[in-house]
Design a protein around this motif. Structure first.
Motif, PDB file in Angstrom:
ATOM      1  N   ARG A 197       6.637  -6.061  58.476  1.00  9.57           N
ATOM      2  CA  ARG A 197       7.412  -6.866  59.429  1.00  9.57           C
ATOM      3  C   ARG A 197       8.134  -8.012  58.730  1.00  9.57           C
ATOM      4  O   ARG A 197       9.302  -8.294  59.017  1.00  9.57           O
ATOM      5  CB  ARG A 197       6.488  -7.415  60.520  1.00  9.57           C
ATOM      6  CG  ARG A 197       6.071  -6.404  61.566  1.00  9.57           C
ATOM      7  CD  ARG A 197       5.458  -7.080  62.772  1.00  9.57           C
ATOM      8  NE  ARG A 197       4.176  -7.692  62.444  1.00  9.57           N
ATOM      9  CZ  ARG A 197       3.005  -7.089  62.568  1.00  9.57           C
ATOM     10  NH1 ARG A 197       2.948  -5.840  62.980  1.00  9.57           N
ATOM     11  NH2 ARG A 197       1.889  -7.719  62.272  1.00  9.57           N
ATOM     12  N   LEU A 198       7.451  -8.676  57.798  1.00 10.06           N
ATOM     13  CA  LEU A 198       8.075  -9.779  57.070  1.00 10.06           C
ATOM     14  C   LEU A 198       9.233  -9.289  56.216  1.00 10.06           C
ATOM     15  O   LEU A 198      10.287  -9.942  56.144  1.00 10.06           O
ATOM     16  CB  LEU A 198       7.031 -10.484  56.200  1.00 10.06           C
ATOM     17  CG  LEU A 198       5.969 -11.277  56.953  1.00 10.06           C
ATOM     18  CD1 LEU A 198       4.898 -11.784  55.990  1.00 10.06           C
ATOM     19  CD2 LEU A 198       6.593 -12.441  57.708  1.00 10.06           C
ATOM     20  N   ALA A 199       9.056  -8.146  55.564  1.00  5.88           N
ATOM     21  CA  ALA A 199      10.122  -7.586  54.733  1.00  5.88           C
ATOM     22  C   ALA A 199      11.337  -7.231  55.586  1.00  5.88           C
ATOM     23  O   ALA A 199      12.483  -7.484  55.199  1.00  5.88           O
ATOM     24  CB  ALA A 199       9.613  -6.364  53.983  1.00  5.88           C
ATOM     25  N   GLN A 200      11.104  -6.658  56.753  1.00  8.59           N
ATOM     26  CA  GLN A 200      12.207  -6.308  57.643  1.00  8.59           C
ATOM     27  C   GLN A 200      12.920  -7.555  58.154  1.00  8.59           C
ATOM     28  O   GLN A 200      14.152  -7.579  58.280  1.00  8.59           O
ATOM     29  CB  GLN A 200      11.685  -5.473  58.806  1.00  8.59           C
ATOM     30  CG  GLN A 200      11.232  -4.085  58.406  1.00  8.59           C
ATOM     31  CD  GLN A 200      10.614  -3.314  59.559  1.00  8.59           C
ATOM     32  OE1 GLN A 200      10.622  -3.766  60.694  1.00  8.59           O
ATOM     33  NE2 GLN A 200      10.072  -2.150  59.265  1.00  8.59           N
ATOM     34  N   ALA A 201      12.142  -8.616  58.440  1.00  6.53           N
ATOM     35  CA  ALA A 201      12.750  -9.858  58.907  1.00  6.53           C
ATOM     36  C   ALA A 201      13.619 -10.486  57.828  1.00  6.53           C
ATOM     37  O   ALA A 201      14.718 -10.988  58.105  1.00  6.53           O
ATOM     38  CB  ALA A 201      11.656 -10.831  59.345  1.00  6.53           C
TER      39      ALA A 201
END
Length: 217
Positions: A197-201
């Protein structure tokens, strides 16, 4: 699942599996097939239903939220069209949960675990500490992996928190077989999901910045 009054079948697989399933029930020598309970309504979990019922007419149960999707009244999330996997008039809603504790059917406790589908459930056999988990997860070489073709993976992972509630000795999933002591793997999956999720954000933030620069030119 052998029970005092006979056999409870959890899911029916593909149509081609029906004969082998009936042979296995007979081989168990645990009494007649008494009921069929379904984790959800996808074709690979209900495909053998019609052929099994033709030889062993028994009640069939599914979560009430799943029934309109399985019967083709609603399109499954992520699908453009509704499609009937089960003829109307066959499915009965699972018993409602009492005020305290889970719903129960036969010797199995029923837990609502949406995410892979709107009305996905798992079945817990407390006497043997076995969780019959449908597509709550997939597995590979005894390790949990996120279920494929899941429209709401975050909700599915939240639903998987039930593993911590009863810490099963063994979990059976449809795609990948047996996983022993699966609750111990849940922390790793949650960390991987958070990292994703952090990478996508971050990726989305970079795209937004690039688009903002382009619009100012």
């Amino acid at each position: 699942m052998a029970e005092p009054d006979g056999v409870t079948l959890v899911d029916t697989g593909l149509s081609m599996m029906a004969g082998a399933i009936l042979q296995e029930i007979d081989r168990m020598n645990a009494g007649p097939l008494k009921r069929i309970v379904l984790t959800h309504g996808h074709a690979d979990h209900v495909g053998g239903l019609k052929r099994i019922l033709a030889q062993r007419p028994v009640p069939v149960y599914m979560h009430e939220r799943e029934i309109p999707y399985a019967e083709g009244d609603l399109a499954y999330p992520g699908k453009s069209q509704a499609r009937a996997h089960v003829e109307k008039g066959i499915l009965q809603p699972l018993p409602a949960a009492p005020k305290h504790g889970p719903a129960r059917i036969g010797e199995l406790d029923v837990y609502f675990t949406p995410g892979h589908s709107p009305g996905h459930v798992v079945y817990w056999h407390g006497a043997d500490k076995v969780l019959l988990a449908g597509d709550l997860f997939n597995a590979k070489r005894g390790r949990l992996i996120p279920p494929r073709f899941t429209p709401d993976p975050e909700l599915a992972l939240q639903s998987a928190g039930v593993l911590r509630d009863f810490d099963p000795e063994r979990m059976q999933v449809c795609h990948g077989g047996t996983v022993y002591r699966p609750a111990g793997q849940l922390d790793d999956l949650e960390r991987e999901a958070e990292a994703s999720r952090l990478a996508q954000a971050r990726l989305q933030e970079m795209r937004d910045k690039r688009n903002s620069k382009k619009s100012r030119r």
